[in-house]
Scaffold this motif. Structure first.
Motif, mmCIF file in Angstrom:
data_model
loop_
_atom_site.group_PDB
_atom_site.id
_atom_site.type_symbol
_atom_site.label_atom_id
_atom_site.label_comp_id
_atom_site.label_asym_id
_atom_site.label_seq_id
_atom_site.Cartn_x
_atom_site.Cartn_y
_atom_site.Cartn_z
ATOM 1 N N ASP A 28 0.812 -1.219 0.000
ATOM 2 C CA ASP A 28 0.000 0.000 0.000
ATOM 3 C C ASP A 28 0.845 1.270 0.000
ATOM 4 O OD1 ASP A 28 0.957 -0.374 2.533
ATOM 5 O OD2 ASP A 28 -0.993 -0.341 3.543
ATOM 6 N N THR A 29 2.171 1.104 0.034
ATOM 7 C CA THR A 29 3.075 2.264 -0.037
ATOM 8 C C THR A 29 4.244 1.892 -0.963
ATOM 9 O OG1 THR A 29 4.496 1.539 1.784
ATOM 10 C CG2 THR A 29 2.545 2.868 2.365
ATOM 11 N N PRO A 30 4.930 2.889 -1.537
ATOM 12 C CA PRO A 30 6.095 2.584 -2.380
ATOM 13 C C PRO A 30 7.159 1.783 -1.625
ATOM 14 C CG PRO A 30 5.443 4.880 -2.658
ATOM 15 C CD PRO A 30 4.625 4.332 -1.513
ATOM 16 N N LEU B 67 16.958 -9.804 -1.013
ATOM 17 C CA LEU B 67 18.328 -9.520 -1.478
ATOM 18 C C LEU B 67 19.346 -9.707 -0.359
ATOM 19 C CD1 LEU B 67 17.599 -6.425 -3.733
ATOM 20 C CD2 LEU B 67 18.650 -8.570 -4.515
ATOM 21 N N GLN B 68 19.000 -9.253 0.845
ATOM 22 C CA GLN B 68 19.919 -9.390 1.981
ATOM 23 C C GLN B 68 20.210 -10.857 2.284
ATOM 24 O OE1 GLN B 68 18.091 -7.128 5.133
ATOM 25 N NE2 GLN B 68 18.453 -5.168 4.083
ATOM 26 N N TYR B 69 19.167 -11.700 2.173
ATOM 27 C CA TYR B 69 19.362 -13.131 2.418
ATOM 28 C C TYR B 69 20.266 -13.733 1.337
ATOM 29 C CZ TYR B 69 18.466 -18.137 2.533
ATOM 30 O OH TYR B 69 18.634 -19.495 2.556
ATOM 31 N N TRP B 70 19.989 -13.406 0.076
ATOM 32 C CA TRP B 70 20.805 -13.945 -1.025
ATOM 33 C C TRP B 70 22.251 -13.439 -0.936
ATOM 34 C CZ3 TRP B 70 16.481 -12.150 -4.860
ATOM 35 C CH2 TRP B 70 15.389 -13.037 -4.771
ATOM 36 N N GLU B 71 22.404 -12.177 -0.531
ATOM 37 C CA GLU B 71 23.752 -11.611 -0.398
ATOM 38 C C GLU B 71 24.520 -12.275 0.749
ATOM 39 O OE1 GLU B 71 22.900 -7.137 -2.253
ATOM 40 O OE2 GLU B 71 22.635 -7.519 -0.109
ATOM 41 N N SER B 72 23.809 -12.728 1.771
ATOM 42 C CA SER B 72 24.472 -13.445 2.871
ATOM 43 C C SER B 72 25.038 -14.784 2.384
ATOM 44 C CB SER B 72 23.496 -13.678 4.028
ATOM 45 O OG SER B 72 22.536 -14.682 3.698
ATOM 46 N N ILE C 286 24.021 0.015 -6.214
ATOM 47 C CA ILE C 286 23.011 0.857 -5.584
ATOM 48 C C ILE C 286 21.637 0.547 -6.194
ATOM 49 C CG2 ILE C 286 22.307 3.209 -5.021
ATOM 50 C CD1 ILE C 286 25.025 2.408 -3.864
ATOM 51 N N GLY C 287 20.646 0.311 -5.352
ATOM 52 C CA GLY C 287 19.292 0.037 -5.840
ATOM 53 C C GLY C 287 19.032 -1.453 -5.992
ATOM 54 N N VAL C 288 17.766 -1.833 -5.858
ATOM 55 C CA VAL C 288 17.409 -3.259 -5.831
ATOM 56 C C VAL C 288 17.704 -3.950 -7.167
ATOM 57 C CG1 VAL C 288 15.688 -3.073 -3.988
ATOM 58 C CG2 VAL C 288 14.990 -2.698 -6.366
ATOM 59 N N ALA C 289 17.547 -3.263 -8.288
ATOM 60 C CA ALA C 289 17.775 -3.888 -9.592
ATOM 61 C C ALA C 289 19.245 -4.261 -9.786
ATOM 62 C CB ALA C 289 17.298 -2.965 -10.715
ATOM 63 N N ARG C 290 20.146 -3.319 -9.463
ATOM 64 C CA ARG C 290 21.575 -3.588 -9.631
ATOM 65 C C ARG C 290 22.053 -4.653 -8.648
ATOM 66 N NH1 ARG C 290 25.447 1.355 -9.863
ATOM 67 N NH2 ARG C 290 26.854 -0.361 -10.401
ATOM 68 N N HIS D 163 10.867 -2.908 0.611
ATOM 69 C CA HIS D 163 11.237 -3.664 1.812
ATOM 70 C C HIS D 163 11.275 -5.164 1.540
ATOM 71 C CE1 HIS D 163 9.858 -0.173 4.635
ATOM 72 N NE2 HIS D 163 11.092 -0.009 4.163
ATOM 73 N N VAL D 164 10.271 -5.671 0.792
ATOM 74 C CA VAL D 164 10.226 -7.103 0.478
ATOM 75 C C VAL D 164 11.404 -7.497 -0.407
ATOM 76 C CG1 VAL D 164 8.918 -8.906 -0.728
ATOM 77 C CG2 VAL D 164 7.732 -7.297 0.748
ATOM 78 N N LEU D 165 11.683 -6.688 -1.429
ATOM 79 C CA LEU D 165 12.806 -6.987 -2.322
ATOM 80 C C LEU D 165 14.134 -6.941 -1.569
ATOM 81 C CD1 LEU D 165 11.739 -4.999 -5.536
ATOM 82 C CD2 LEU D 165 11.463 -7.446 -5.072
#
Length: 517
Positions: free
Chosen positions: A96-98, A109-114, A123-127, A103-105
């Motif tokens: 319901d907010t940008p 990403l944080q889990y995969w990066e671990s 910088i940014g979720v896409a990169r 936050h979900v992405l």
């Protein structure tokens, strides 16, 4: 003999297999999918088995051979290679907010990066997603598998909020862009969802995704066929029948009427809704399980805004191209009704590449028509079930003035925005009311310019009714007699009533009715 355990609400392939739940084997088709292509998109209605499909693919690509013991895949697959799997589930979240989507992405990403490492320069979720894919492939020496469950959930929740929808589109367009730019590092990708946001949207750059949503080969990749039902659930069908004092064949017929009828290809066989079917077998009761898990009001609001003629719901036409996207839904709500599971394919005209659409089964038809009533009439949601029950009882007991007054009340307080198209509104309300009546009696109605004729049959009565728009009740009754509408029932022992009804555009409702027995 141990009773069957039904995996109601369980979407984990591993949990189903380890917990000894019943599982309908789809692994031969899954094997075909992974061996004949690389990038796929599959659209199916909610609660139709998409999450279980994603979970099964995840177990397969993780090389969990033991989970496939006794299934078709065990004999088909010889190598059982383990790949890095990035599984993104966008289902269980309120968008319901940008920031909600970001936050979900970021959490994923944080889990995969671990697991595979991170880079401060990204910088940014896409990169960051691009970086994760590249590092996962380099670290494991195997190309990456990307599985996205309900890829469109954020955008579906933002329908009606154009600013938020645009924000989500832009974020996801860039994020999913990795599936094209990181091709050298990818082994397989599948996106599932309800709808296909195409053209200037998420899919505009993803032209490498093969859309298998309407392909006959994958019609029953999700859902349960008649053959699968009989082969896997014979015991459950017998128990359901015994609990409802029904013979086996009668039980099969009722299951077919309630839950079968989905077609995702012009020539493919029908499919049962797996969620409703499993719930019915487990609870031993026929019910509207899928429908009651939530029908979005935005669908009905689309029907109202686009001034849709509800009669078309039973015989709608659509092209293959239009069914694949929903970008014109403000003027054409049919694709989103199809993709959401409220309409399904009933036939295919190969010459013109057009599909005939209609309701799949009784659960959807009855549930959707009941859901429509409060939006089109003065009846509140709380009162609509009560109104329908009383209306049916009055028709069954020959209380003509009572049911006509109730019908009259459905037209009172016509919403102001519908006043400019009163004729369509009047026909839509009658369609809803007499469609509902038809679930409990025999109701046949026919429409033409400015009038409706209707025949309703109950155990004791037959009603032959003619509705006029801005005419007179006398003219309506005269037409019944002049055109001998009652003649087919001359030898019937039930009491016959002729009703002439006039609908006034001035008073915005039923002005007068006349009865002749």
């Amino acid at each position: 003999m141990r009773s069957m355990i039904y995996p109601v609400g369980i979407q984990s392939f591993e949990e189903i297999r380890k917990g000894d739940y019943c599982y309908v084997d789809k692994t031969a088709q899954i094997y075909q999918l992974v061996k004949t292509g690389k990038y796929y998109f599959l659209s199916r209605p909610r609660r139709f088995g998409k999450s279980l499909l994603i979970s099964t693919l995840e177990a397969y690509f993780q090389g969990k051979k033991e989970l496939f013991h006794g299934l078709a895949m065990e004999a088909l697959e010889k190598e059982w290679t383990t790949y890095p799997v990035l599984h993104l589930d966008l289902n269980a979240q309120k968008y319901d907010t940008p920031e909600a989507l970001i936050h979900v992405l970021e959490e994923n990403l944080q889990y995969w990066e671990s697991l595979y490492g991170a880079s401060e320069s990204e910088i940014g979720v896409a990169r960051r997603f691009n970086g994760v894919i590249r590092r996962a492939a380099e670290k494991t020496g195997k190309n990456v598998v990307v599985l996205v469950d309900e890829y469109d959930k954020p955008m579906l929740q933002a329908i009606g909020n154009e600013a938020l929808l645009t924000e989500y589109r832009n974020t996801l367009k860039a994020f999913y862009g990795a599936l094209k730019s990181m091709d050298a590092y990818l082994r397989f990708a599948l996106l599932t969802g309800v709808t296909k946001f195409s053209k200037i949207s998420v899919f505009s750059d993803l032209n490498n995704l093969e859309d298998i949503s309407l392909q006959q080969a994958y019609n029953n990749l999700c859902g349960i066929t008649e053959q699968e039902l009989l082969e896997n659930f014979e015991e459950g069908i017998r128990v359901l029948g015994q609990h409802n004092e029904m013979a086996y064949e009668e039980t099969c017929k009722s299951l077919r009427q309630w839950y079968d009828g989905y077609h995702f290809s012009g020539h493919a066989g029908g499919l049962y809704n797996p969620f409703s079917l499993l719930n019915a077998l487990k609870s031993r009761e026929f019910g509207s399980y899928w429908f009651e898990t939530g029908t979005p009001t935005f669908l009905v609001e689309l029907l109202l805004r686009s001034h849709y003629d509800l009669h078309r719901l039973t015989e709608e036409l659509a092209t293959a191209d239009s069914l694949s996207g929903i970008d014109t839904m403000e003027t054409n709500p049919v694709p989103i009704l199809y993709q959401s599971g409220y309409l399904t394919i009933k036939g295919y005209d190969k010459r013109f590449r057009t599909y005939t659409l209609g309701f799949p089964n009784r659960e959807v038809e009855e549930g959707f028509i009941k859901f429509l009533l409060p939006f089109y009439s003065a009846t509140s949601k709380a009162d609509s079930a009560f109104e329908i029950v009383n209306f049916v009882h009055e028709v069954e007991n020959g209380k003509i003035d009572a049911f006509m007054r109730r019908l009259q009340s459905f037209f009172s307080d016509t919403p102001y925005e519908l006043v400019r198209d009163l004729e369509l509104h009047y026909q839509n309300v009658l369609f809803i009311v007499f469609k509902l009546l038809g679930f409990y009696t025999q109701a046949e109605y026919h429409t033409s310019e400015g009038r409706i004729d209707l025949v309703v049959k109950t155990d004791k009565y037959i009603y032959v009714m003619e509705f006029k728009l801005n005419g007179t009740a006398e003219e309506a009754l005269k037409q019944i007699n002049d055109k001998h509408y009652a003649l087919p029932f001359a030898t019937d022992t039930r009491k016959l009533y002729k009703l002439g009804v006039n609908f006034s555009l001035v008073t915005r409702g039923i002005e007068k009715w006349l009865v002749e027995s």
